[in-house]
Design a protein around this motif. Structure first.
Motif, short mmCIF file in Angstrom:
data_model
loop_
_atom_site.label_atom_id
_atom_site.label_comp_id
_atom_site.label_asym_id
_atom_site.label_seq_id
_atom_site.Cartn_x
_atom_site.Cartn_y
_atom_site.Cartn_z
N GLY A 1 87.44 11.52 74.24
CA GLY A 1 86.67 12.13 73.16
C GLY A 1 85.62 13.09 73.69
O GLY A 1 85.40 14.18 73.15
N LYS A 2 84.97 12.69 74.78
CA LYS A 2 83.95 13.52 75.41
C LYS A 2 84.55 14.85 75.91
O LYS A 2 83.94 15.92 75.77
N ILE A 3 85.77 14.78 76.46
CA ILE A 3 86.43 15.99 76.97
C ILE A 3 86.73 16.96 75.83
O ILE A 3 86.47 18.17 75.91
N TYR A 4 87.29 16.42 74.71
CA TYR A 4 87.59 17.29 73.57
C TYR A 4 86.33 17.84 72.93
O TYR A 4 86.32 18.95 72.37
N LEU A 5 85.24 17.07 72.98
CA LEU A 5 83.96 17.56 72.46
C LEU A 5 83.50 18.78 73.25
O LEU A 5 82.98 19.75 72.68
N LYS A 6 83.70 18.73 74.58
CA LYS A 6 83.31 19.87 75.41
C LYS A 6 84.23 21.07 75.17
O LYS A 6 83.86 22.20 75.49
N LYS A 7 85.44 20.80 74.62
CA LYS A 7 86.34 21.90 74.26
C LYS A 7 86.07 22.42 72.85
O LYS A 7 86.77 23.31 72.37
N TYR A 8 85.08 21.82 72.15
CA TYR A 8 84.74 22.15 70.77
C TYR A 8 85.90 21.85 69.81
O TYR A 8 85.97 22.42 68.72
N GLN B 1 86.96 7.36 67.58
CA GLN B 1 87.20 6.30 66.60
C GLN B 1 88.06 5.18 67.18
O GLN B 1 87.84 4.00 66.89
N LEU B 2 89.04 5.55 68.00
CA LEU B 2 89.84 4.51 68.68
C LEU B 2 88.94 3.65 69.57
O LEU B 2 89.06 2.43 69.62
N SER B 3 88.04 4.30 70.28
CA SER B 3 87.12 3.57 71.15
C SER B 3 86.18 2.69 70.33
O SER B 3 85.88 1.56 70.70
N GLU B 4 85.75 3.22 69.17
CA GLU B 4 84.82 2.46 68.32
C GLU B 4 85.46 1.16 67.83
O GLU B 4 84.80 0.12 67.74
N ILE B 5 86.75 1.21 67.48
CA ILE B 5 87.46 0.01 67.02
C ILE B 5 87.40 -1.08 68.08
O ILE B 5 87.11 -2.25 67.79
N LEU B 6 87.64 -0.71 69.33
CA LEU B 6 87.61 -1.69 70.42
C LEU B 6 86.18 -2.15 70.71
O LEU B 6 85.95 -3.31 71.04
N HIS B 7 85.21 -1.24 70.55
CA HIS B 7 83.81 -1.58 70.84
C HIS B 7 83.24 -2.61 69.88
O HIS B 7 82.24 -3.26 70.19
N ARG C 1 77.39 1.56 74.24
CA ARG C 1 77.64 2.06 72.89
C ARG C 1 76.86 3.34 72.59
O ARG C 1 77.20 4.08 71.67
N ILE C 2 75.80 3.62 73.35
CA ILE C 2 74.95 4.77 73.06
C ILE C 2 75.72 6.08 73.16
O ILE C 2 75.71 6.90 72.23
N ASP C 3 76.42 6.30 74.30
CA ASP C 3 77.18 7.55 74.47
C ASP C 3 78.27 7.68 73.42
O ASP C 3 78.55 8.79 72.94
N LEU C 4 78.90 6.56 73.04
CA LEU C 4 79.95 6.60 72.03
C LEU C 4 79.40 7.06 70.69
O LEU C 4 79.93 8.00 70.07
N LEU C 5 78.31 6.43 70.21
CA LEU C 5 77.75 6.77 68.90
C LEU C 5 77.19 8.20 68.90
O LEU C 5 77.35 8.94 67.92
N ASN C 6 76.53 8.58 69.98
CA ASN C 6 75.97 9.94 70.06
C ASN C 6 77.08 10.98 70.08
O ASN C 6 76.98 12.04 69.45
N GLY C 7 78.18 10.68 70.79
CA GLY C 7 79.31 11.60 70.83
C GLY C 7 79.94 11.75 69.45
O GLY C 7 80.33 12.86 69.04
#
Length: 699
Positions: A272-279, A289-295, A304-310
């Motif tokens: 998710g972070k990589i695609y965010l940097k690709k806009y 969202q996939l990561s959030e389900i597991l979290h 959880r901070i980087d996930l929610l902020n991302g």
């Protein structure tokens, strides 16, 4: 590492074990908490504790029980932190009462993990430091290594990068001295991540190269995938997005195939972070969202901070401002809860963007000022700490070189002393030789005479032993084999001569069957004993399952038991592994069960148990038979005894089985004994060393 019980933590990466639950099931049920509420490993841990408590003579101060409590605390780390603390405190209390230094050290490690996850670095450092002192007292190098690694990570969370690096370098030297490749991989990766926080990407990549080389030697695709996930995060920070996407795709494939869901959650977050940097906000949100389900199954605020902020940034890019505001506020509250400065800076910037876009300029200004204040503070501190990192590393390397130089000087001095010593020794040898030469002829004659005498004594002993073996062999053949064979021969002759008809002959079949079984059983024992006595058979120990041996012999002797309505019960737990010769163990178990059946009357019971001791297993075979009198007990295991006794159904024995059992038990570094009460039954005990395998590696 991930996917198994984890004892070390890679810096800034959270760990948990979800169990083998497929992602498709997880998504189809919407990620309900009940699906992953309890992992398979947690269930296994509960079963181990329950099994230990049910053992006869169980004591909560047993070191094995204390270790299980600490291991279970680790399993609960990212699921139920209150249970983690409760289990670790109980282990600490029992360790103090029993004076168990290692258990006490281990408890401090677990409690340190609890406070680390809560963001209380001072308490975490206190417990890690106390545990480290106790590990050194207990002389447990691997536990010392765990604590050094976690303590260094905590200093990194505190932004004391100089002490963090110093601790990691000390831990790395210890890991190299132990030749522990996996631990070297973990610590080198922690150092790489430490440099990455300082944006010293070149140095971080240098350490990642070392990690990849070590991982190649380990040859575990899961460990390699873990490193590729961290490397993908580094490449994303460097804006090397092609390298980042390649590494994260490779790691996701491995984690998905092996169902390692905690690392899979982390890998989804990085993607998710990589695609965010690709806009590409749509795909970024998809992987977040996939990561959030597991979290949702984890109690791990820091990760959880980087996930929610991302996710907030992704929603902001998709023009879903209310959701962006919600996720940014949630992330910011967590940073305040655990006082995570770097995370707070990122969240402040996101909240500034959210409020600015909504036209809420006063609020936007507040968060922008907070962001700038934290950025300036971190920037100044990073500049100082970056210099400190290099100084620490240089000082450490310099100290190593000075130590090596001092050791070389000391070795040179020792070499001179050794040379002088050799010179003096040479002079002494020349003088001794001159004295020795004058007595040489006389000593040689005396030596030759003594050697010949010793040879004669050895041959005499061997001859006596061979004669005794031969006598016993013929005695058993004459006493226990000739009778059943003679009876069989006589019956066949009577049938041939017409003295008995076919129906009468068939009526003797059960007895013939019993006689043939007895002959077969006797020959097995006789061949095993004869090999050990005449050929000097060697013991070949290996990891062997007691449960399988017992089950095979129960099946083998089941017909004898059924004929006497005797119930055979095995209480041997699964995975009871012994270090012994499999053939010897099979003969021992078969003889003792057969013996128990022989002397147990109808409707009796034979019970087989295995009790775990510190370095061995104690196996018992108990019967409800006639018992053994005191005189027989005293000579039951004597090597020269071949006295056989009839069983409760007139079964015959060789008189060889127990002496054979004793010999084979002792050859496998065990002991054998018997306890008996007349008319109530007997229990034969023997011990065998534990298997050298490790079942569970916890940290």
């Amino acid at each position: 590492m991930a996917g198994s019980t984890n004892i070390f933590t890679r810096y800034s990466i959270r760990k948990a074990t979800f169990g083998m639950l497929s992602l498709s099931i997880l998504l189809s049920f919407g990620g309900h908490n009940k699906l992953l509420a309890q992992s398979n490993s947690q269930k296994r841990m509960q079963q181990k504790i329950k099994s230990l408590k049910n053992q006869e003579g169980f004591s909560p101060r047993d070191t094995a029980y204390i270790n299980l409590l600490n291991d279970y605390a680790l399993e609960m780390r990212f699921f139920d932190t209150d249970s983690l603390l409760k289990l670790a405190n109980e282990a600490m209390r029992l360790s103090k009462e029993s004076g168990y230094a290692r258990g006490l050290s281990y408890s401090h490690l677990r409690i340190g993990d609890y406070w680390s996850d809560k963001g209380n670095t001072e308490k975490a450092i206190h417990h890690y430091s106390k545990g480290l002192e106790l590990a050194k007292v207990a002389e447990d190098k691997k536990l010392e290594l765990r604590l050094l690694n976690n303590l260094s990570g905590e200093y990194a969370y505190k932004s004391d990068y100089s002490r963090a690096l110093g601790g990691y370098l000390e831990a790395l030297e210890l890991a190299e001295s132990l030749e522990a490749l996996l631990l070297q991989s973990i610590i080198n990766e922690n150092i790489a991540n430490l440099y990455a926080t300082q944006k010293d990407y070149e140095e971080a990549l240098t350490y990642f190269k070392k990690v990849k080389k070590i991982n190649t030697n380990i040859g575990d695709e899961v460990i390699q995938a873990e490193t590729m996930s961290n490397l993908a995060s580094l490449y994303a920070d460097m804006s090397e997005l092609d390298y980042a996407i390649f590494n994260i795709n490779q790691s996701i494939k491995v984690f998905d195939e092996n169902q390692i869901l905690d690392w899979l959650a982390y890998a989804y977050e990085i993607k998710g972070k990589i695609y965010l940097k690709k806009y590409n906000y749509k795909w970024a949100l998809y992987w977040y969202q996939l990561s959030e389900i597991l979290h949702k199954q984890l109690e791990d605020d820091r990760s959880r901070i980087d996930l929610l902020n991302g996710m907030s940034e992704a929603y902001l890019g998709l023009e879903e401002d209310s959701l962006a505001r919600n996720y940014a506020i949630r992330a910011f509250k967590i940073t305040e809860k655990i006082n995570f400065v770097e995370g707070k800076q990122k969240c402040a910037l996101t909240l500034y963007k959210v409020h600015k876009k909504a036209g809420e300029y006063p609020e936007a200004l507040v968060y922008h000022e907070l962001y700038q204040q934290l950025k300036d503070s971190l920037s100044r501190r990073e500049n100082r700490q970056s210099l400190s990192l290099h100084k620490t590393k240089a000082a450490y390397e310099r100290q190593k070189l000075e130590l090596i130089e001092e050791n070389e000087k000391a070795l040179a001095r020792q070499k001179r002393y050794i040379q002088a010593g050799w010179s003096m020794l040479l002079i002494s040898l020349i003088i001794s030789y001159l004295i020795y030469r004058s007595k040489k002829l006389q000593k040689r004659l005396n030596t030759e005479l003594q050697e010949k005498k010793d040879i004669l004594e050895v041959r005499k002993t061997e001859l006596i032993a061979n004669n005794e073996t031969k006598t016993k062999l013929f005695s058993i053949i004459g006493h226990d084999l000739r009778g059943p064979i003679g009876a069989l021969q006589g019956l066949l002759k009577m049938f041939k001569d017409g003295d008995v008809n076919k129906e009468e002959f068939l009526s003797f079949i059960p007895k013939l069957r019993a006689d043939v079984d007895h002959i077969y059983f006797t020959l097995n024992n006789l061949l095993s004993w004869g090999q050990s006595q005449l050929n000097g058979s060697k013991t070949k120990p290996a990891d062997v399952s007691l449960e399988n041996i017992v089950e095979e012999n129960i099946n083998l002797l089941s017909e004898i038991a059924e004929n006497k309505s005797i119930k055979i019960v095995s209480e041997v737990a699964p995975n009871t592994l012994l270090w012994s010769d499999p053939n010897h163990l099979d003969i021992i178990v078969r003889n003792l069960i057969s013996n128990a059946l022989k002397f147990t009357p109808e409707n009796g019971m034979v019970t087989i148990k295995a009790v775990e001791k510190a370095a061995e297993w104690e196996i018992s075979i108990r019967d409800t038979g006639v018992g053994i009198d005191r005189m027989t007990l005293q000579k039951i295991f004597e090597e020269k005894s071949n006295h056989s006794t009839y069983g409760t159904a007139n079964e015959k024995g060789t008189g060889l089985g127990l002496s054979l059992c004793k010999e084979m038990v002792e050859n496998n570094n065990g002991t054998i004994w018997v306890e008996s009460i007349l008319r109530k039954g007997s229990t034969f005990y023997f011990t065998m060393p534990k298997s050298t395998k490790n079942y569970s590696k916890a940290g």
